[in-house]
Design a protein around this motif. Structure first.
Motif, PDB file in Angstrom:
ATOM      1  N   TYR A  27       0.832  -1.210   0.000  1.00 15.49           N
ATOM      2  CA  TYR A  27       0.000   0.000   0.000  1.00 15.49           C
ATOM      3  C   TYR A  27       0.867   1.261   0.000  1.00 15.49           C
ATOM      4  N   SER A  28       1.960   1.232   0.771  1.00 14.13           N
ATOM      5  CA  SER A  28       2.845   2.402   0.798  1.00 14.13           C
ATOM      6  C   SER A  28       3.439   2.658  -0.579  1.00 14.13           C
ATOM      7  N   ALA A  29       3.869   1.594  -1.252  1.00 15.25           N
ATOM      8  CA  ALA A  29       4.442   1.770  -2.588  1.00 15.25           C
ATOM      9  C   ALA A  29       3.415   2.314  -3.569  1.00 15.25           C
ATOM     10  N   LEU A  30       2.216   1.747  -3.533  1.00 19.73           N
ATOM     11  CA  LEU A  30       1.174   2.239  -4.433  1.00 19.73           C
ATOM     12  C   LEU A  30       0.795   3.689  -4.110  1.00 19.73           C
ATOM     13  N   SER A  31       0.728   3.999  -2.818  1.00 22.75           N
ATOM     14  CA  SER A  31       0.392   5.370  -2.423  1.00 22.75           C
ATOM     15  C   SER A  31       1.467   6.340  -2.886  1.00 22.75           C
ATOM     16  N   PHE A  32       2.728   5.931  -2.732  1.00 25.06           N
ATOM     17  CA  PHE A  32       3.825   6.776  -3.188  1.00 25.06           C
ATOM     18  C   PHE A  32       3.742   6.996  -4.699  1.00 25.06           C
ATOM     19  N   TYR A  33       3.506   5.920  -5.434  1.00 25.87           N
ATOM     20  CA  TYR A  33       3.395   6.036  -6.885  1.00 25.87           C
ATOM     21  C   TYR A  33       2.213   6.923  -7.283  1.00 25.87           C
ATOM     22  N   ARG A  34       1.066   6.719  -6.596  1.00 26.96           N
ATOM     23  CA  ARG A  34      -0.108   7.521  -6.928  1.00 26.96           C
ATOM     24  C   ARG A  34       0.144   9.002  -6.661  1.00 26.96           C
ATOM     25  N   ASN A  35       0.747   9.322  -5.487  1.00 20.95           N
ATOM     26  CA  ASN A  35       1.006  10.730  -5.146  1.00 20.95           C
ATOM     27  C   ASN A  35       2.007  11.350  -6.120  1.00 20.95           C
ATOM     28  N   GLU A 190      13.231  20.458  -5.236  1.00 16.84           N
ATOM     29  CA  GLU A 190      12.894  19.954  -3.902  1.00 16.84           C
ATOM     30  C   GLU A 190      12.080  18.662  -3.995  1.00 16.84           C
ATOM     31  N   TYR A 191      11.153  18.616  -4.947  1.00 17.15           N
ATOM     32  CA  TYR A 191      10.327  17.414  -5.110  1.00 17.15           C
ATOM     33  C   TYR A 191      11.175  16.224  -5.551  1.00 17.15           C
ATOM     34  N   SER A 192      12.137  16.472  -6.438  1.00 16.39           N
ATOM     35  CA  SER A 192      13.030  15.405  -6.886  1.00 16.39           C
ATOM     36  C   SER A 192      13.818  14.833  -5.718  1.00 16.39           C
ATOM     37  N   SER A 193      14.306  15.737  -4.848  1.00 19.78           N
ATOM     38  CA  SER A 193      15.057  15.278  -3.680  1.00 19.78           C
ATOM     39  C   SER A 193      14.169  14.459  -2.738  1.00 19.78           C
ATOM     40  N   ASN A 194      12.935  14.935  -2.543  1.00 15.12           N
ATOM     41  CA  ASN A 194      12.015  14.200  -1.663  1.00 15.12           C
ATOM     42  C   ASN A 194      11.669  12.830  -2.232  1.00 15.12           C
ATOM     43  N   VAL A 195      11.482  12.782  -3.543  1.00 14.54           N
ATOM     44  CA  VAL A 195      11.147  11.500  -4.171  1.00 14.54           C
ATOM     45  C   VAL A 195      12.291  10.516  -3.999  1.00 14.54           C
ATOM     46  N   LYS A 196      13.516  10.981  -4.166  1.00 12.14           N
ATOM     47  CA  LYS A 196      14.666  10.089  -3.992  1.00 12.14           C
ATOM     48  C   LYS A 196      14.754   9.565  -2.562  1.00 12.14           C
ATOM     49  N   ASN A 197      14.580  10.472  -1.594  1.00 19.69           N
ATOM     50  CA  ASN A 197      14.631  10.039  -0.187  1.00 19.69           C
ATOM     51  C   ASN A 197      13.512   9.062   0.130  1.00 19.69           C
ATOM     52  N   ARG A 198      12.336   9.375  -0.367  1.00 19.83           N
ATOM     53  CA  ARG A 198      11.191   8.489  -0.128  1.00 19.83           C
ATOM     54  C   ARG A 198      11.420   7.125  -0.775  1.00 19.83           C
ATOM     55  N   TYR A 199      12.021   7.131  -1.959  1.00 16.67           N
ATOM     56  CA  TYR A 199      12.294   5.869  -2.653  1.00 16.67           C
ATOM     57  C   TYR A 199      13.292   5.025  -1.859  1.00 16.67           C
ATOM     58  N   ARG A 200      14.340   5.680  -1.338  1.00 11.80           N
ATOM     59  CA  ARG A 200      15.317   4.922  -0.551  1.00 11.80           C
ATOM     60  C   ARG A 200      14.680   4.326   0.705  1.00 11.80           C
ATOM     61  N   SER A 201      13.862   5.129   1.367  1.00 11.25           N
ATOM     62  CA  SER A 201      13.198   4.630   2.581  1.00 11.25           C
ATOM     63  C   SER A 201      12.267   3.467   2.257  1.00 11.25           C
TER      64      SER A 201
END
Length: 533
Positions: A27-35, A190-201
């Protein structure tokens, strides 16, 4: 000691934890992808509007420069330009109107962009780039309102003071509009940086969850094998050994749960089976002796029926001769006996008649009990039959102080022999009435259920114990006083009901608590019901 239920629930809890963890990660992965997709779509949606705003502000500046140019030409005192004053004024007014239309279009574009930005702010309240962009849009709105206020004058294009103020406000507005692309680029970084951090987490969480799930699955499989499959294998192997004839084998299982209890039960069952096998020969001998005894009893029954038939004629002759002798002696004996001898003669003659008729009654019942031929049957209303028998007994002197309560339907038809069923009802009613005291109650209920007629005769009389219930339908078994019963009534009743493919049951709570007889007979549809069908 942990039960199988506890072990099952424990394994189920592990499985649920496994499924829940995997579901949360998914669900977290799908939510991340959807957002991410939604945010990119929103940014792409605002990009053409920002370009449109930039183009409109540049066109506003260009139009304003033309208005200012024609204004200077019109106010120039040189002879060359003074000749075109009227033309310059007309051009300036045309560009003024166009400037107003452009200003209105710019306001509409600002409204669209602001609406999209507010929607994004509601979903991302902690985005600093969006907050800065929102503050800049507020400043643009303030400058736009000031610009509209300055251009509200009808002749603003012909007065220098208005042109200077409008030019200043337009310059401020252009400066503010240039910040919008800047904020968009900052937001993308800023969004690119957040996406990378979120992806690593998310990648780390997925990896840890996969490892944990694999460990839990291994534990679950191991526990299932140790707790379930291994004990079942021991039980199956032990059962096969016992089934092969090795009854001395015992199943050893120390799981301390229902499996071990089952193994213990199987061992106890094997021991009991060995005991049964040891006693089997003796039981066969006993059963064989009982079969021979039953065959002998059946032969005696047939013999008794034949003897009863042969005795009937002599008994009738004895009764008839005693009655004839009594009538012949009646004129010779005075009405009042003079001595003891006359009284003895009368007494013995009466006793001969009474006992002869009593023996004849017993032999007739014995013949009825032994008779097995099929009787003629016809469609009979059981409710009317039972009511008639109760009416007949109501006039009997011994039963006048006793109450019979009826619960009968209007009609209930069955294909029976009416005379035999009357005998059944009569036997049950007389037994019930004889068992109750004065003021007692006998309840008779008749109803139909599932294609059968049910007759219940219940009393509150002397009741029956276990021994009486066991022998109540046996021939010649009676609890009545000597000379008051033959013990054949209920036996004949049982035989009649069996001949009608029915059944009869007797029950009693105990001595002094009444008795109940329940008869069930198959029925056919009444004529009225057939017509309805």
């Amino acid at each position: 000691m942990h039960t199988i239920r506890f072990k099952f629930l424990f394994c189920l809890a592990l499985l649920l934890v496994l499924v829940l963890a995997l579901s949360l990660v998914g669900y977290s992965a799908l939510s991340f992808y959807r957002n991410a997709v939604r945010d990119i779509e929103e940014r792409l949606e605002t990009l053409p509007i920002s370009l449109e705003i930039t183009a409109e502000i540049e066109e506003l500046q260009s139009t304003f420069d033309k208005i200012d140019f024609y204004h200077r030409r019109r106010t120039d005192k040189s002879a060359f330009h003074s000749l075109d004053r009227e033309t310059n004024l007309q051009e300036a007014n045309l560009h003024r109107d166009h400037f107003g239309n452009l200003l209105t279009g710019f306001g509409i574009s600002w409204e669209k962009y602001n609406q999209l930005l507010q929607d994004r702010l509601r979903r991302n309240r902690n985005d600093d780039a969006l907050k800065r962009e929102d503050a800049t849009l507020s400043d643009i709105k303030f400058a736009l309102d000031n610009l509209k206020a300055r251009t509200a004058q009808a002749d603003w294009a012909g007065q220098k003071v208005y042109l200077d103020e409008i030019g200043e406000e337009l310059r401020k507005l252009r400066v503010l509009v240039r910040y919008i692309p800047k904020y968009q680029l900052e937001g993308l970084d800023e969004y690119s940086s957040n996406v990378k951090n979120r992806y690593r987490s998310l990648f780390t969480l997925t990896l840890l969850t996969g490892i944990t799930s694999a460990v839990l699955l291994t534990i679950l499989v191991r526990l299932g094998y140790v707790w379930i499959f291994q004990p079942l294998s021991v039980l199956v192997d032990g059962s096969r050994i016992i089934a092969s004839g090795r009854f001395e084998h015992r199943i050893e299982l120390n799981t301390k749960d229902e499996m071990s209890e089952l193994a213990k039960a199987l061992n106890e069952m094997t021991e009991r089976f060995q005991t049964i096998c040891a006693d089997l020969d003796q039981q066969i001998r006993i059963r064989s002796q009982e079969a021979v005894r039953n065959e002998r009893l059946a032969s005696v029954g047939f013999l008794a029926a034949g003897v009863a038939h042969e005795i009937n004629n002599p008994l009738a002759s004895i009764a008839m001769c005693s009655e004839s002798l009594e009538r012949r002696l009646e004129p010779l004996l005075p009405p009042t006996p003079k001595d003891e001898g006359e009284n003895v003669v009368r007494k013995y003659l009466k006793m001969i008649q009474t006992e002869a008729f009593r023996c004849k009654t017993i032999t007739e019942k014995l013949l009825d009990f032994a008779r097995t031929e099929k009787s003629n049957r016809e469609k009979t209303d059981l409710a009317s039959l039972i009511y008639g028998m109760v009416e007949m007994l109501a006039h009997h002197g011994d039963y006048r102080e006793k109450e019979v309560r009826l619960s009968l339907p209007e009609s209930l038809y069955a294909t029976v022999n009416p005379q035999e069923i009357k005998q059944v009802v009569l036997n049950l009613l007389t037994n019930a009435l004889d068992s109750i005291a004065q003021g007692g109650i006998v309840r008779v209920k008749l109803y139909e259920k599932e294609g059968a007629a049910h007759l219940i005769v219940e009393d509150d009389g002397c009741g029956m114990d276990a021994e009486v219930l066991q022998n109540v339908f046996e021939p010649f078994y009676t609890r009545k006083k000597q000379g008051q019963g033959t013990g054949l009534g209920l036996s004949i009743t049982h035989r009649i009901i069996s001949d009608h493919d029915g059944r009869i049951d007797a029950s009693s709570p105990g001595l002094g608590k009444g008795s109940k007889f329940h008869i069930e007979l198959p029925v056919n549809l009444s004529p009225e019901k057939k017509r309805q069908v």
